[in-house]
Enzyme design. Structure first.
Site, short mmCIF file in Angstrom:
data_model
loop_
_atom_site.label_atom_id
_atom_site.label_comp_id
_atom_site.label_asym_id
_atom_site.label_seq_id
_atom_site.Cartn_x
_atom_site.Cartn_y
_atom_site.Cartn_z
N ALA A 132 35.58 30.91 1.47
CA ALA A 132 36.26 31.82 0.53
C ALA A 132 35.85 31.80 -0.59
O ALA A 132 36.11 30.75 -1.51
CB ALA A 132 37.77 31.56 0.83
N VAL A 136 35.11 26.15 0.75
CA VAL A 136 35.10 25.86 2.12
C VAL A 136 36.39 25.68 2.75
O VAL A 136 37.22 24.81 2.38
CB VAL A 136 34.33 24.69 2.49
CG1 VAL A 136 34.22 24.33 4.12
CG2 VAL A 136 32.76 24.60 2.22
N HIS A 179 33.16 30.13 14.88
CA HIS A 179 32.22 30.43 14.14
C HIS A 179 30.72 30.25 14.92
O HIS A 179 29.94 29.33 14.49
CB HIS A 179 32.00 29.58 12.67
CG HIS A 179 32.21 30.42 11.45
ND1 HIS A 179 32.98 31.42 11.39
CD2 HIS A 179 31.40 30.32 10.51
CE1 HIS A 179 32.80 31.95 10.14
NE2 HIS A 179 31.86 31.31 9.68
N MET A 188 31.00 40.06 12.54
CA MET A 188 31.09 40.28 14.22
C MET A 188 32.73 40.16 14.45
O MET A 188 32.97 40.86 15.53
CB MET A 188 30.43 39.18 14.61
CG MET A 188 28.96 39.52 14.75
SD MET A 188 28.71 40.53 16.08
CE MET A 188 29.34 40.05 17.38
N TYR A 220 43.35 37.64 3.54
CA TYR A 220 42.59 37.44 4.85
C TYR A 220 42.21 36.08 5.02
O TYR A 220 42.25 35.36 5.94
CB TYR A 220 41.47 38.49 5.00
CG TYR A 220 40.21 38.50 6.02
CD1 TYR A 220 40.72 38.85 7.36
CD2 TYR A 220 39.00 37.89 5.95
CE1 TYR A 220 39.78 38.78 8.25
CE2 TYR A 220 38.06 37.96 6.69
CZ TYR A 220 38.42 38.27 8.15
OH TYR A 220 37.59 38.17 9.06
#
Length: 340
Positions: A132, A136, A179, A188, A220
């Site tokens: 972000a 991390v 991830h 994705m 988010y």
């Protein structure tokens, strides 16, 4: 067969959000079916790509992405241009993919990340973290666990009978937790949630949820972080459902487009079904060509009015009437509900 079950809690808030979204989808289906022109689909596709890539730091504007869409040269960082071109290619294949197919998932990643990373279309071989900004917020599982984790997740996706609004959000969060790729996981995850939703209702193929997520980017990441801390994706599910509902209620139908003063005058003047001569006379216009080019054609192109005999555009009996989109524009902008 794997018995994997992602950890999540279905709260009353989530159930209410699902109900609200379902109602919104029902209300919008008729309008969207009539308004789903190539132009509208293109606008929303560009907004989707811009939103999803902007979350990842891409700085290209909607105008620049539109230019790339049109095959024009854009002066911008080569990597960012490549990201847009890749996204346009990937979204063109959107309807061909199945959400539960690992082959399709890997193919989509290969398209999105072609020319950007060495491991495009393959699971990562090293460690990665969720970022972000410079912080991390999550260290992903070791690379050797990724194939099994993804197999379990896709097996669950194919087997679950939970509502797709919840399923898609759970998948999105779990995907970001795993991830699985060296890069491109955010875009994705958002793409695959849209794919799951579009399988439930085709309306979602043209809804730019990513644009709303971008506008709430900090939330988010916070929703991902809080869900990870709690080992329960309830926070993320609720956030994504809120973004979906916000997009449905503010962006989807696009019933209030910017119109020229000339088109606005035409919409106000159009009562029930009217012929070209009557409309032109009502607007006190003597130049037929000017009326056609500045009033009639733009209103038809924007789906604000429609022909009563669309298969015979030059018929002497041709008349015009407001579409639902035109009526909505009139209600919102002129305070005038059209009468039949």
């Amino acid at each position: 067969m794997s018995g994997y079950q992602p950890p999540y809690t279905i709260t009353t808030e989530i159930l209410n959000q699902v109900a609200q979204i379902s109602e919104a989808v029902g209300r919008l289906t008729t309008l969207t079916d009539r308004a789903r022109t190539l132009r509208l689909r293109r606008i929303n596709r560009i907004r989707t790509i811009r939103g999803s890539l902007a979350i990842e730091g891409n700085t290209l504007s909607e105008d620049q992405i539109t230019a790339i869409f049109d095959g024009k040269r854009v002066i911008a960082p080569p990597r960012e241009v490549q990201e847009v071109k890749n996204a346009l290619t990937a979204y063109d294949r959107f309807h061909a993919w199945k959400p539960g197919s690992e082959t399709d998932l890997l193919q989509a990643h290969e398209m999105l990340m072609a020319g950007l990373i060495n491991e495009a279309g393959a699971y990562r071989s090293g460690g990665v973290g969720v970022m972000a900004g410079e912080q991390v917020i999550h260290m992903a599982p070791p690379a050797e666990r990724v194939p099994k984790l993804m197999a379990d997740l896709l097996t669950w996706l194919n087997a679950t009978n939970v509502h797709p609004l919840i399923t898609s959000s759970v998948f999105h969060y779990e995907f970001e937790f795993i991830h699985p790729f060296a890069d491109g996981n955010g875009r994705m995850g958002r793409l695959w949630q849209s794919l799951i939703l579009a399988e439930w209702h085709p309306l979602f193929a043209d809804i730019p949820v990513e644009s709303s997520v971008f506008e709430h980017q900090a939330e988010y990441y916070r929703a991902i972080e809080e869900s990870t801390e709690r080992s329960d994706s309830e926070r993320f599910i609720s956030f994504m459902l809120r973004m979906i509902l916000e997009t449905l209620t503010t962006s989807t139908p696009q019933v209030s487009p910017h119109v020229t003063p000339q088109v606005a005058e035409l919409l106000v003047a159009l009562k029930g079904e009217m012929g070209r001569a009557t409309l032109q006379s009502g607007l006190a216009l003597s130049d037929r060509k000017s009326f056609r080019e500045r009033y009639l054609k733009p209103a038809l192109a924007d789906d604000l009015i429609e022909m009563t005999i669309p298969n015979k555009p030059n018929s002497r009996l041709q008349k015009y009437r407001l579409t639902e989109k035109g009526q909505a524009w009139l209600r919102e902008n002129a305070g005038n509900s059209p009468k039949d």
